[in-house]
Each structure stands twice: as structure tokens, then as C-alpha cells.
Scaffold this motif. Structure first.
Motif, PDB file in Angstrom:
ATOM      1  N   ILE A  45      91.426  12.095  67.444  1.00 25.52           N
ATOM      2  CA  ILE A  45      90.445  11.879  66.288  1.00 25.52           C
ATOM      3  C   ILE A  45      89.989  13.168  65.698  1.00 25.52           C
ATOM      4  O   ILE A  45      90.158  13.433  64.564  1.00 25.52           O
ATOM      5  N   PHE A  46      89.792  14.068  66.570  1.00 27.21           N
ATOM      6  CA  PHE A  46      89.268  15.419  66.212  1.00 27.21           C
ATOM      7  C   PHE A  46      90.181  16.422  66.202  1.00 27.21           C
ATOM      8  O   PHE A  46      89.998  17.762  65.846  1.00 27.21           O
ATOM      9  N   SER A  47      91.654  16.382  66.308  1.00 26.59           N
ATOM     10  CA  SER A  47      92.788  17.008  66.378  1.00 26.59           C
ATOM     11  C   SER A  47      92.899  17.834  64.684  1.00 26.59           C
ATOM     12  O   SER A  47      92.560  16.853  63.597  1.00 26.59           O
ATOM     13  N   SER A  48      93.326  18.891  64.825  1.00 28.16           N
ATOM     14  CA  SER A  48      93.708  19.237  63.321  1.00 28.16           C
ATOM     15  C   SER A  48      95.398  19.150  63.046  1.00 28.16           C
ATOM     16  O   SER A  48      95.629  19.641  61.737  1.00 28.16           O
ATOM     17  N   ILE A  49      95.965  18.448  63.866  1.00 24.49           N
ATOM     18  CA  ILE A  49      97.605  18.462  63.758  1.00 24.49           C
ATOM     19  C   ILE A  49      97.701  17.537  62.282  1.00 24.49           C
ATOM     20  O   ILE A  49      98.700  17.816  61.589  1.00 24.49           O
ATOM     21  N   ASP A  50      97.024  16.390  62.270  1.00 29.13           N
ATOM     22  CA  ASP A  50      97.172  15.437  61.074  1.00 29.13           C
ATOM     23  C   ASP A  50      96.906  16.116  59.858  1.00 29.13           C
ATOM     24  O   ASP A  50      97.480  15.871  58.590  1.00 29.13           O
ATOM     25  N   TRP A  51      95.612  16.851  59.888  1.00 26.60           N
ATOM     26  CA  TRP A  51      95.223  17.639  58.573  1.00 26.60           C
ATOM     27  C   TRP A  51      96.154  18.798  58.238  1.00 26.60           C
ATOM     28  O   TRP A  51      96.502  18.609  56.925  1.00 26.60           O
ATOM     29  N   ASP A  52      96.771  19.400  59.060  1.00 30.29           N
ATOM     30  CA  ASP A  52      97.926  20.415  58.790  1.00 30.29           C
ATOM     31  C   ASP A  52      98.952  19.668  58.208  1.00 30.29           C
ATOM     32  O   ASP A  52      99.540  20.280  57.146  1.00 30.29           O
ATOM     33  N   PHE A  53      99.487  18.527  58.647  1.00 26.33           N
ATOM     34  CA  PHE A  53     100.475  17.711  58.193  1.00 26.33           C
ATOM     35  C   PHE A  53     100.143  17.229  56.691  1.00 26.33           C
ATOM     36  O   PHE A  53     101.094  17.322  55.796  1.00 26.33           O
ATOM     37  N   VAL A  54      98.998  16.768  56.303  1.00 28.71           N
ATOM     38  CA  VAL A  54      98.465  16.274  54.968  1.00 28.71           C
ATOM     39  C   VAL A  54      98.338  17.466  54.194  1.00 28.71           C
ATOM     40  O   VAL A  54      98.795  17.208  52.977  1.00 28.71           O
ATOM     41  N   THR A  55      97.881  18.581  54.673  1.00 33.23           N
ATOM     42  CA  THR A  55      97.838  19.921  53.837  1.00 33.23           C
ATOM     43  C   THR A  55      99.131  20.150  53.057  1.00 33.23           C
ATOM     44  O   THR A  55      99.279  20.797  52.040  1.00 33.23           O
ATOM     45  N   CYS A  56     100.335  20.006  53.978  1.00 28.79           N
ATOM     46  CA  CYS A  56     101.446  20.357  53.623  1.00 28.79           C
ATOM     47  C   CYS A  56     102.066  19.729  52.565  1.00 28.79           C
ATOM     48  O   CYS A  56     102.959  19.969  51.727  1.00 28.79           O
ATOM     49  N   THR A  57     101.289  18.589  52.130  1.00 24.42           N
ATOM     50  CA  THR A  57     101.810  17.636  50.994  1.00 24.42           C
ATOM     51  C   THR A  57     101.461  18.374  49.544  1.00 24.42           C
ATOM     52  O   THR A  57     102.044  18.010  48.820  1.00 24.42           O
ATOM     53  N   LYS A  58     100.298  19.256  49.957  1.00 20.30           N
ATOM     54  CA  LYS A  58      99.708  19.850  48.589  1.00 20.30           C
ATOM     55  C   LYS A  58      99.011  18.869  47.653  1.00 20.30           C
ATOM     56  O   LYS A  58      98.919  19.132  46.241  1.00 20.30           O
ATOM     57  N   SER A  59      98.916  17.726  48.159  1.00 16.70           N
ATOM     58  CA  SER A  59      98.064  16.708  47.204  1.00 16.70           C
ATOM     59  C   SER A  59      96.757  16.529  47.425  1.00 16.70           C
ATOM     60  O   SER A  59      96.333  16.494  48.586  1.00 16.70           O
ATOM     61  N   ARG A  60      96.046  16.975  46.432  1.00 16.62           N
ATOM     62  CA  ARG A  60      94.337  16.748  46.810  1.00 16.62           C
ATOM     63  C   ARG A  60      93.897  15.456  46.919  1.00 16.62           C
ATOM     64  O   ARG A  60      92.970  15.401  47.731  1.00 16.62           O
ATOM     65  N   GLU A  61      94.693  14.504  46.177  1.00 14.51           N
ATOM     66  CA  GLU A  61      94.231  13.154  46.272  1.00 14.51           C
ATOM     67  C   GLU A  61      94.301  12.749  48.084  1.00 14.51           C
ATOM     68  O   GLU A  61      93.477  12.189  48.584  1.00 14.51           O
ATOM     69  N   LEU A  62      95.419  13.177  48.703  1.00 15.74           N
ATOM     70  CA  LEU A  62      95.715  12.831  50.006  1.00 15.74           C
ATOM     71  C   LEU A  62      94.701  13.362  50.900  1.00 15.74           C
ATOM     72  O   LEU A  62      94.446  12.932  51.689  1.00 15.74           O
TER      73      LEU A  62
END
Lengths: 184, 151
Positions: free
Chosen positions: A57-74
Motif C-alpha cells: 500500500i505504501f510502496s512507491s513501485i506502483d507510483w513509479d510505474f504510473v509515472t512512466c505513462t506520463k499521463s496526468r489523468e492516471l
């Protein structure tokens, strides 16, 4: 009479406590209005959250993955979703802690030989946990769950220790009770 | 003795379920959907005719329940990236149009009924949230792959 620095310090602590209380109420309202999963009023049937999920829940792995999409909406969707999951976990943890302490209070009423030092230690642990939960609510809402992984992990470990201490107390008091019954 | 008598059929039914049914399903997400579909909406009990015929119905139901909870926790522990892969596999193996499934899943959220009854609420919330995010990411990828429309 108390001096100005002490009064200032006391005032700050009081303000922080009031803020924590207010945020806790607001967070609970937010969870119940926006969360998909009911908060399960039946506490007895509550399955404890496995530690590996707290890390997830508190990990940043998923956030890094989402950031890679470069989509602000996501990114926006992720922040909103993960914040709610983290708030559900904090809410659930603080309920579990309160339940443990309630059970402990019940058990101490029936016990005749309490250890003062152990009791003080348990109360201090409980107070620390409740404070951490309050701080987590504030931090999750302001900074996001990814920034408070360490504190959440610490709260998880501490709550497990509290549960274990209460369990040990129960085992010892039940043992003494049976021993007395056997002697009588 | 009684415990052994009760546990052995459940274990045997569970092993049989893994070997005959679950191993033939392409991915964990599809396994979860399949196991969720064996549960009665009204009573919450699990039914599988073949398994109940080979073992006792109670043992078959218990084996399905255990497998359901296990696969749920396994899937909930996946990273978002792994879950998007699972979704991709699920959509590819489906006989329906991926775009149609995606639209329906985002609208009706049928995966909600795939959550076992007695699981931790925070984990259940994490699962729902991750599926929602995986769907959004998959849709985003599809949109990126499509050539831009010219007027």
C-alpha cells in the motif's frame, strides 16, 4: 505560574491534538463516503492485514510505474485511489488497537496480580500508536502514502507487539485462573 | 482422528481442483473470476458438480473457498504492472472483444463480486483500486496505440 515557552509548547500540543481529532473525523467520513468496501462493524471477524500488504500500500513501485505513462489523468487517479486505501488501512489499524486495549482493560479487571511496569508499558505503547495513526492520517492526506511508508511499517510492527503483549497477558492470567481453580 | 478424517477430503478436493480445473486456466485473474463464479450469490456457499461428485459436497465447497481466498491474496499482492499483464492475458484469452469487456468492466465493475467474503477490508480495497487502475492503464495504452484521427 508557567512561563511563556511552556505555555506556547502546551498550546501547540493542544492545537496538534485538536487538529488530529478533527482530521480523524474527516478521514473517517471520507472513507465511508468514498470507499467501496464497508468498514466492517463486526470487529471480531476482522482478519488482520498481512504485513506484506502494508508494504504494498505504501510502496512507491506502483507510483513509479504510473509515472512512466506520463499521463496526468492516471497519476491523479492513482493518487486518489491509493490515498483512500491507505486511509482504510489506518482506520482499520486504529480500530484494532482500540479493540485490543478494550479487551486488555476487561482482562485487567478480573486479574488480581497486575504488574505496574507492564501496564505502564502497554498504555505508553497504545498512546504512541494512536498518535502515530493520527499523524499518518494527516501525512497521507497532505503528502500521500508513498512518503510515509516507514512510519506505517513502524505502526504495523508496534500494533503487532501490542497484540502479542495482550495475548501473552491473556495466556498468563488464564493459566493462573486454572491453577487457582485446580488448587481450590 | 476426527480432524484427520475431515481434513483429508478437503486437501484431496483442493489438490484435485488445482490439477483438473485451475491449472488449465490461463492466468490468476481468470482463476479468481472462475472461483468467484462457483459461489452462490444468496448463500455464499461454493458449488462444483464434478468436485462434489468425486468428494463430499462440503469438502468440495471448502476446497473452493480456500482456493478462492488464496488466489485473491496472491493477486492482491501483485504490483500494478503485473496486474496490467494479468488483465492483458485475461482479455486475450477471452472470446469477447477486449474493448467491450473493458467498457463493461469500467462501467459495472463486475469484478467486485469476485472478492471472497472473509478477507481483510484494506486488502479488498487495494484489490478493487488496483483493478480500476489497471483498467485505466490498459485503456490509456490502447488509446496511445491508435493512430491519431485526422478531420
Amino acid at each position: 505560574m508557567i512561563g511563556n515557552p511552556t505555555a506556547l509548547l502546551l498550546g501547540s500540543v493542544l492545537f496538534l491534538l485538536l487538529l488530529l481529532l478533527a482530521r480523524r473525523g474527516a478521514a473517517a467520513r471520507e472513507i465511508s463516503s468514498r470507499s467501496d468496501v464497508p468498514l466492517f462493524d463486526d470487529e471480531a471477524s476482522l482478519d488482520p492485514c498481512p504485513p506484506e500488504f502494508v508494504t504494498r500500500i505504501f510502496s512507491s513501485i506502483d507510483w513509479d510505474f504510473v509515472t512512466c505513462t506520463k499521463s496526468r489523468e492516471l497519476q491523479k487517479l492513482f493518487r486518489r485511489e491509493r490515498k483512500l486505501v491507505a486511509l482504510v488501512w489506518v482506520h482499520q489499524t486504529s480500530r484494532a488497537i482500540r479493540r485490543i486495549m478494550r479487551e486488555h482493560t476487561e482482562a485487567t479487571r478480573q486479574s488480581h496480580d497486575l504488574h505496574f511496569a507492564t501496564e505502564i508499558k502497554l498504555v505508553a505503547m497504545y498512546a504512541e500508536l494512536m498518535l502515530i495513526c493520527g499523524m499518518l492520517l494527516l501525512a497521507i492526506q497532505s503528502a500521500g502514502p508513498q512518503r510515509v511508508g516507514g512510519l506505517a511499517g513502524y505502526a504495523q510492527t508496534l500494533s503487532q507487539r501490542l497484540a502479542q503483549a495482550q495475548q501473552d497477558f491473556k495466556v498468563v492470567t488464564t493459566g493462573r485462573h486454572f491453577h487457582r481453580a485446580g488448587s481450590a | 482422528m476426527t480432524v484427520t478424517f475431515k481434513l483429508v477430503p478437503v486437501q484431496a478436493a483442493y489438490d484435485d481442483l488445482l490439477k483438473r480445473s485451475l491449472s488449465k486456466i490461463s492466468c490468476d485473474l481468470a482463476r479468481l473470476i472462475y472461483l468467484g463464479s462457483t459461489r452462490d450469490y444468496n448463500t455464499g456457499t461454493y458449488h462444483h458438480d464434478g468436485l462434489a461428485a468425486r468428494f463430499q459436497p462440503d469438502a468440495a465447497g471448502k476446497a473452493l473457498e480456500i482456493a478462492h481466498r488464496q488466489i485473491f491474496y496472491q493477486l492482491s499482492a501483485y504490483s500494478l504492472e503485473q496486474l496490467v499483464d494479468q488483465l492483458q492475458m485475461y482479455l486475450e484469452c477471452s472470446h469477447e472483444s477486449p474493448a467491450d469487456i473493458l467498457r463493461l468492466w469500467q462501467k459495472l465493475e463486475p469484478y467486485r463480486v469476485a472478492i471472497p467474503v472473509e478477507v481483510n477490508p484494506a486488502v479488498a480495497r487495494l484489490f478493487l483500486s488496483n483493478i480500476r487502475l489497471a483498467l485505466a492503464i490498459w485503456r490509456f495504452r490502447q488509446e496511445q496505440e491508435q493512430p491519431p484521427k485526422h478531420p
